[in-house]
Write a protein that holds these residues in place. Structure first.
Motif, mmCIF file in Angstrom:
data_model
loop_
_atom_site.group_PDB
_atom_site.id
_atom_site.type_symbol
_atom_site.label_atom_id
_atom_site.label_comp_id
_atom_site.label_asym_id
_atom_site.label_seq_id
_atom_site.Cartn_x
_atom_site.Cartn_y
_atom_site.Cartn_z
ATOM 1 N N SER A 18 0.823 -1.210 0.000
ATOM 2 C CA SER A 18 0.000 0.000 0.000
ATOM 3 C C SER A 18 0.859 1.262 0.000
ATOM 4 O O SER A 18 0.365 2.342 -0.320
ATOM 5 C CB SER A 18 -0.957 0.013 1.196
ATOM 6 O OG SER A 18 -0.269 0.316 2.394
ATOM 7 N N VAL A 24 -3.126 5.072 -12.175
ATOM 8 C CA VAL A 24 -4.412 4.394 -12.286
ATOM 9 C C VAL A 24 -4.785 4.329 -13.759
ATOM 10 O O VAL A 24 -4.736 5.334 -14.474
ATOM 11 C CB VAL A 24 -5.507 5.123 -11.486
ATOM 12 C CG1 VAL A 24 -6.848 4.403 -11.634
ATOM 13 C CG2 VAL A 24 -5.116 5.250 -10.019
ATOM 14 N N THR A 39 -10.598 -1.325 -13.780
ATOM 15 C CA THR A 39 -9.592 -0.415 -13.250
ATOM 16 C C THR A 39 -8.401 -1.239 -12.785
ATOM 17 O O THR A 39 -8.560 -2.255 -12.113
ATOM 18 C CB THR A 39 -10.165 0.401 -12.076
ATOM 19 O OG1 THR A 39 -11.279 1.163 -12.572
ATOM 20 C CG2 THR A 39 -9.132 1.345 -11.487
ATOM 21 N N SER A 41 -4.124 -0.917 -11.421
ATOM 22 C CA SER A 41 -2.924 -0.148 -11.080
ATOM 23 C C SER A 41 -1.657 -0.957 -11.320
ATOM 24 O O SER A 41 -0.561 -0.405 -11.277
ATOM 25 C CB SER A 41 -2.985 0.340 -9.631
ATOM 26 O OG SER A 41 -3.080 -0.759 -8.750
ATOM 27 N N SER A 85 -11.031 10.259 -11.361
ATOM 28 C CA SER A 85 -11.300 9.215 -10.359
ATOM 29 C C SER A 85 -12.724 8.672 -10.495
ATOM 30 O O SER A 85 -12.975 7.512 -10.167
ATOM 31 C CB SER A 85 -11.052 9.730 -8.940
ATOM 32 O OG SER A 85 -11.914 10.811 -8.641
ATOM 33 N N ASN A 89 -13.618 4.769 -10.562
ATOM 34 C CA ASN A 89 -14.590 4.155 -9.649
ATOM 35 C C ASN A 89 -15.654 3.345 -10.388
ATOM 36 O O ASN A 89 -16.076 2.290 -9.910
ATOM 37 C CB ASN A 89 -15.245 5.217 -8.768
ATOM 38 C CG ASN A 89 -14.339 5.665 -7.654
ATOM 39 O OD1 ASN A 89 -13.508 4.910 -7.172
ATOM 40 N ND2 ASN A 89 -14.485 6.914 -7.237
ATOM 41 N N TYR A 158 -2.531 6.010 -7.305
ATOM 42 C CA TYR A 158 -3.116 5.226 -6.233
ATOM 43 C C TYR A 158 -1.999 4.840 -5.285
ATOM 44 O O TYR A 158 -0.991 4.254 -5.690
ATOM 45 C CB TYR A 158 -3.799 3.965 -6.786
ATOM 46 C CG TYR A 158 -4.581 3.216 -5.746
ATOM 47 C CD1 TYR A 158 -5.843 3.641 -5.363
ATOM 48 C CD2 TYR A 158 -4.063 2.081 -5.137
ATOM 49 C CE1 TYR A 158 -6.579 2.964 -4.402
ATOM 50 C CE2 TYR A 158 -4.789 1.393 -4.184
ATOM 51 C CZ TYR A 158 -6.043 1.833 -3.816
ATOM 52 O OH TYR A 158 -6.756 1.165 -2.862
ATOM 53 N N ARG A 161 -3.755 3.125 -0.260
ATOM 54 C CA ARG A 161 -5.137 2.649 -0.414
ATOM 55 C C ARG A 161 -6.138 3.749 -0.780
ATOM 56 O O ARG A 161 -7.314 3.672 -0.438
ATOM 57 C CB ARG A 161 -5.588 1.891 0.821
ATOM 58 C CG ARG A 161 -4.799 0.607 1.050
ATOM 59 C CD ARG A 161 -5.364 -0.190 2.204
ATOM 60 N NE ARG A 161 -4.713 -1.470 2.266
ATOM 61 C CZ ARG A 161 -3.829 -1.815 3.192
ATOM 62 N NH1 ARG A 161 -3.481 -0.965 4.135
ATOM 63 N NH2 ARG A 161 -3.291 -3.011 3.186
ATOM 64 N N TYR A 163 -6.904 7.205 -3.895
ATOM 65 C CA TYR A 163 -6.464 7.991 -5.049
ATOM 66 C C TYR A 163 -5.664 9.175 -4.547
ATOM 67 O O TYR A 163 -5.974 9.770 -3.524
ATOM 68 C CB TYR A 163 -7.663 8.471 -5.868
ATOM 69 C CG TYR A 163 -8.431 7.349 -6.534
ATOM 70 C CD1 TYR A 163 -7.795 6.399 -7.307
ATOM 71 C CD2 TYR A 163 -9.796 7.259 -6.382
ATOM 72 C CE1 TYR A 163 -8.498 5.370 -7.908
ATOM 73 C CE2 TYR A 163 -10.524 6.234 -6.969
ATOM 74 C CZ TYR A 163 -9.857 5.295 -7.734
ATOM 75 O OH TYR A 163 -10.567 4.282 -8.332
ATOM 76 N N GLN A 164 -4.643 9.520 -5.305
ATOM 77 C CA GLN A 164 -3.757 10.637 -4.998
ATOM 78 C C GLN A 164 -3.533 11.454 -6.269
ATOM 79 O O GLN A 164 -3.793 10.969 -7.365
ATOM 80 C CB GLN A 164 -2.385 10.118 -4.502
ATOM 81 C CG GLN A 164 -2.425 9.068 -3.415
ATOM 82 C CD GLN A 164 -2.778 9.636 -2.066
ATOM 83 O OE1 GLN A 164 -2.559 10.802 -1.779
ATOM 84 N NE2 GLN A 164 -3.336 8.793 -1.206
#
Length: 167
Positions: A18, A24, A39, A41, A85, A89, A158, A161, A163-164
């Motif tokens: 993590s 993403v 989705t 990563s 995002s 999702n 990501y 844990r 989204y960034q």
């Protein structure tokens, strides 16, 4: 390794993983097995050299996208921008798809392989499936890049844990 030891190692592994940050993406396909996407990563380049560049993507075996990619023999890796995002999702199944159709979440156009490419993605890598190996719960797929499209911008990330975005 005993079951409690294996469960402890799994938990420690997930906690440590993590801390990694990844772009993403949504991986899409279309063909005789139908249209599907997920989705993801776990994606990276393999090589820029050889007959064509190659990409690697890992998909959980329970996604609808994995068997569709195997049957369609193609996929498109769509790198999402920091403001996408909501699309991530939808393709992750965290929120309902508009009208029950994941692909209504954005403007898609067919790439050379026939896979849908998100027109507003930062980058799109249209691939022909070269190989697949099932390891644990995931398919590790390698694709030969047939077409690339790039818009540029800041990526959706990501890590920890969640989204960034780059500051």
């Amino acid at each position: 390794m005993t079951t409690p030891e294996r469960l402890q190692l799994r938990s420690e592994f997930l906690d440590a993983m993590s801390q990694l940050v990844a772009s993403v993406t949504i991986v899409t396909t279309d063909g005789p097995a139908g249209t599907a996407g997920a989705t993801v990563s776990a994606m990276t380049s393999v090589s820029a050299d050889g007959d064509s560049p190659t990409m690697l993507v890992c998909l959980h075996h329970e996604t609808t996208a994995a068997p569709a990619i195997l049957a369609n023999r193609c996929f498109c890796i769509n790198v999402l921008s920091a403001d996408q995002s909501d699309i991530a999702n939808v393709f992750a199944g965290r929120v309902p798809a508009p009208n029950g159709d994941k692909f209504a979440a954005g403007p898609f156009a067919k790439m050379r392989s026939g896979a849908p490419g998100l027109e507003t993605a930062l980058a799109r890598f249209d691939c022909k499936l070269l190989s697949d190996e099932r390891i644990g719960t995931h398919h590790v797929m390698i694709g030969s890049v047939m077409q690339v499209a790039r818009l540029g911008g800041l990526p959706l990330l990501y890590g920890n844990r969640a989204y960034q975005a780059l500051a």
